[in-house]
Design an enzyme around this catalytic site. Structure first.
Site, PDB file in Angstrom:
ATOM      1  N   ASP A  26     -14.398  21.581  -7.287  1.00  8.98           N
ATOM      2  CA  ASP A  26     -15.065  21.049  -6.100  1.00  8.98           C
ATOM      3  C   ASP A  26     -14.424  19.720  -5.699  1.00  8.98           C
ATOM      4  O   ASP A  26     -14.077  18.912  -6.558  1.00  8.98           O
ATOM      5  CB  ASP A  26     -16.557  20.850  -6.409  1.00  8.98           C
ATOM      6  CG  ASP A  26     -17.380  20.613  -5.159  1.00  8.98           C
ATOM      7  OD1 ASP A  26     -16.886  20.891  -4.048  1.00  8.98           O
ATOM      8  OD2 ASP A  26     -18.521  20.147  -5.286  1.00  8.98           O
ATOM      9  N   ARG A  39      -7.940  19.408   5.895  1.00  7.44           N
ATOM     10  CA  ARG A  39      -8.520  20.068   4.729  1.00  7.44           C
ATOM     11  C   ARG A  39      -7.525  21.007   4.058  1.00  7.44           C
ATOM     12  O   ARG A  39      -7.556  21.188   2.835  1.00  7.44           O
ATOM     13  CB  ARG A  39      -9.774  20.847   5.132  1.00  7.44           C
ATOM     14  CG  ARG A  39     -10.948  19.963   5.507  1.00  7.44           C
ATOM     15  CD  ARG A  39     -12.157  20.792   5.933  1.00  7.44           C
ATOM     16  NE  ARG A  39     -12.718  21.538   4.831  1.00  7.44           N
ATOM     17  CZ  ARG A  39     -13.647  21.065   3.988  1.00  7.44           C
ATOM     18  NH1 ARG A  39     -14.101  19.839   4.120  1.00  7.44           N
ATOM     19  NH2 ARG A  39     -14.136  21.827   3.026  1.00  7.44           N
ATOM     20  N   HIS A  43      -6.741  21.638   0.017  1.00  9.89           N
ATOM     21  CA  HIS A  43      -6.718  22.901  -0.731  1.00  9.89           C
ATOM     22  C   HIS A  43      -5.377  23.083  -1.449  1.00  9.89           C
ATOM     23  O   HIS A  43      -5.329  23.601  -2.570  1.00  9.89           O
ATOM     24  CB  HIS A  43      -6.989  24.070   0.203  1.00  9.89           C
ATOM     25  CG  HIS A  43      -8.381  24.071   0.766  1.00  9.89           C
ATOM     26  ND1 HIS A  43      -9.497  23.925  -0.032  1.00  9.89           N
ATOM     27  CD2 HIS A  43      -8.838  24.185   2.046  1.00  9.89           C
ATOM     28  CE1 HIS A  43     -10.585  23.954   0.725  1.00  9.89           C
ATOM     29  NE2 HIS A  43     -10.208  24.113   1.986  1.00  9.89           N
ATOM     30  N   SER A  71     -15.946  31.259  -3.172  1.00 12.78           N
ATOM     31  CA  SER A  71     -17.253  31.887  -3.323  1.00 12.78           C
ATOM     32  C   SER A  71     -17.523  32.852  -2.181  1.00 12.78           C
ATOM     33  O   SER A  71     -16.878  32.795  -1.128  1.00 12.78           O
ATOM     34  CB  SER A  71     -18.349  30.815  -3.361  1.00 12.78           C
ATOM     35  OG  SER A  71     -18.578  30.292  -2.069  1.00 12.78           O
ATOM     36  N   LEU A 137      -3.512  32.999 -23.157  1.00 16.51           N
ATOM     37  CA  LEU A 137      -4.671  32.531 -22.409  1.00 16.51           C
ATOM     38  C   LEU A 137      -5.111  33.610 -21.436  1.00 16.51           C
ATOM     39  O   LEU A 137      -4.281  34.216 -20.752  1.00 16.51           O
ATOM     40  CB  LEU A 137      -4.325  31.254 -21.633  1.00 16.51           C
ATOM     41  CG  LEU A 137      -5.417  30.688 -20.715  1.00 16.51           C
ATOM     42  CD1 LEU A 137      -6.561  30.096 -21.534  1.00 16.51           C
ATOM     43  CD2 LEU A 137      -4.850  29.628 -19.771  1.00 16.51           C
ATOM     44  N   ARG A 194     -17.958  20.967 -13.755  1.00 16.44           N
ATOM     45  CA  ARG A 194     -17.923  20.871 -12.297  1.00 16.44           C
ATOM     46  C   ARG A 194     -17.387  19.503 -11.914  1.00 16.44           C
ATOM     47  O   ARG A 194     -17.825  18.480 -12.442  1.00 16.44           O
ATOM     48  CB  ARG A 194     -19.306  21.076 -11.671  1.00 16.44           C
ATOM     49  CG  ARG A 194     -19.239  20.981 -10.148  1.00 16.44           C
ATOM     50  CD  ARG A 194     -20.472  21.465  -9.444  1.00 16.44           C
ATOM     51  NE  ARG A 194     -20.224  21.476  -8.005  1.00 16.44           N
ATOM     52  CZ  ARG A 194     -20.819  22.279  -7.139  1.00 16.44           C
ATOM     53  NH1 ARG A 194     -21.695  23.166  -7.571  1.00 16.44           N
ATOM     54  NH2 ARG A 194     -20.542  22.218  -5.854  1.00 16.44           N
ATOM     55  N   ARG A 200     -24.704  21.138  -9.906  1.00 20.46           N
ATOM     56  CA  ARG A 200     -25.372  22.420  -9.697  1.00 20.46           C
ATOM     57  C   ARG A 200     -24.374  23.538  -9.949  1.00 20.46           C
ATOM     58  O   ARG A 200     -23.161  23.321  -9.918  1.00 20.46           O
ATOM     59  CB  ARG A 200     -25.956  22.515  -8.287  1.00 20.46           C
ATOM     60  CG  ARG A 200     -24.924  22.356  -7.178  1.00 20.46           C
ATOM     61  CD  ARG A 200     -25.590  22.410  -5.808  1.00 20.46           C
ATOM     62  NE  ARG A 200     -24.607  22.248  -4.745  1.00 20.46           N
ATOM     63  CZ  ARG A 200     -24.178  21.082  -4.273  1.00 20.46           C
ATOM     64  NH1 ARG A 200     -24.674  19.958  -4.771  1.00 20.46           N
ATOM     65  NH2 ARG A 200     -23.281  21.015  -3.320  1.00 20.46           N
TER      66      ARG A 200
END
Length: 248
Positions: A26, A39, A43, A71, A137, A194, A200
């Site tokens: 995030d 933006r 990213h 998401s 991994l 997070r 959250r």
């Protein structure tokens, strides 16, 4: 029905090291805004942080790494941002796969990959096949993923099995239910991190996170590095995991 994948022979992590780390990545947008950048560049910087997280996890002895990359709610973002995200995904699927295979990293994607269109879905399948024999991994990337949708899909699949007479509803337990999730052959996360200071889950691994430890970091995802992972693992080591078996 959510198809189970073949199990992977990867040794467990060393004592004190979480076997499975999951990260909610995030802060890309805030990182870009704080620098006066679009933006899309946030990213891209976030994608560079993914590479650092993979390398740091492997070095730390983590065996499973799950990254929440896109998401199911992200589809509601502005069309140009979704376009930039999918273009970045398409680029990195092609650019990074060979390096992952060389490093023994097995890539798998959980989520509704079909929503990205046939070209990206095919690229995902090719990347999974190319890295299928990696044993250092397990890298799981959650794309178009939402935990509530995953749970609902598993419930529907169980209902279909019962209606077809292939499953007695009286035999359904947690283990049975888990076999119908995207993560059917994966261990539950030991540590969920997070970034960006938010605290959250945001619809991420709700079933699987039942006994995970949580670490919330103030760092924005594009600034995430090995030191941040080490700090989170250090916090994990200092905790006593009880799994509800006894009180304090």
């Amino acid at each position: 029905m959510l198809a189970a994948r073949p199990s992977v022979a990867v040794p467990a992590a060393e004592p004190g090291v979480p076997n499975h780390v999951a990260i909610i990545m995030d802060g890309n947008g805030r990182w870009a805004a704080s620098r006066g950048l679009p933006r899309a560049l946030g990213h891209k910087a976030g994608a560079d942080a993914v590479r650092r997280a993979i390398e740091a996890s492997a070095k730390a002895g983590v065996r499973w790494l799950t990254l929440f990359a896109f998401s199911s709610e992200n589809w509601h973002r502005p069309a140009d941002e979704v376009r930039d995200l999918t273009a970045l995904l398409r680029f990195y699927l092609r650019a990074e796969v060979a390096a992952l295979a060389r490093e023994g990293v097995r890539l798998r994607v959980i989520g509704e990959r079909s929503r990205f269109g046939p070209d990206i879905a095919q690229a995902i399948e090719a990347a999974e096949a190319t890295t299928a024999h990696g044993k250092s991994l397990n890298l799981n990337v959650a794309l178009s993923y939402g935990a509530r949708a995953e749970i609902a899909a598993a419930a529907r699949a169980l209902a279909e099995e019962a209606r077809a007479g292939r499953l007695d509803p009286a035999t359904i337990d947690e283990a049975t239910f888990g076999r119908f999730l995207f993560t059917a052959d994966m261990p539950d996360p030991d540590l969920i991190i997070r970034t960006s200071g938010e605290q959250r889950l945001s619809n991420f691994l709700l079933w699987q996170a039942a006994y995970a430890e949580f670490v919330f970091l103030d760092v924005l995802w594009p600034d995430f590095g090995a030191a941040d992972l080490e700090a989170a693992i250090g916090a994990y080591r200092r905790r006593e995991r009880r799994y509800g078996a006894r009180g304090a």
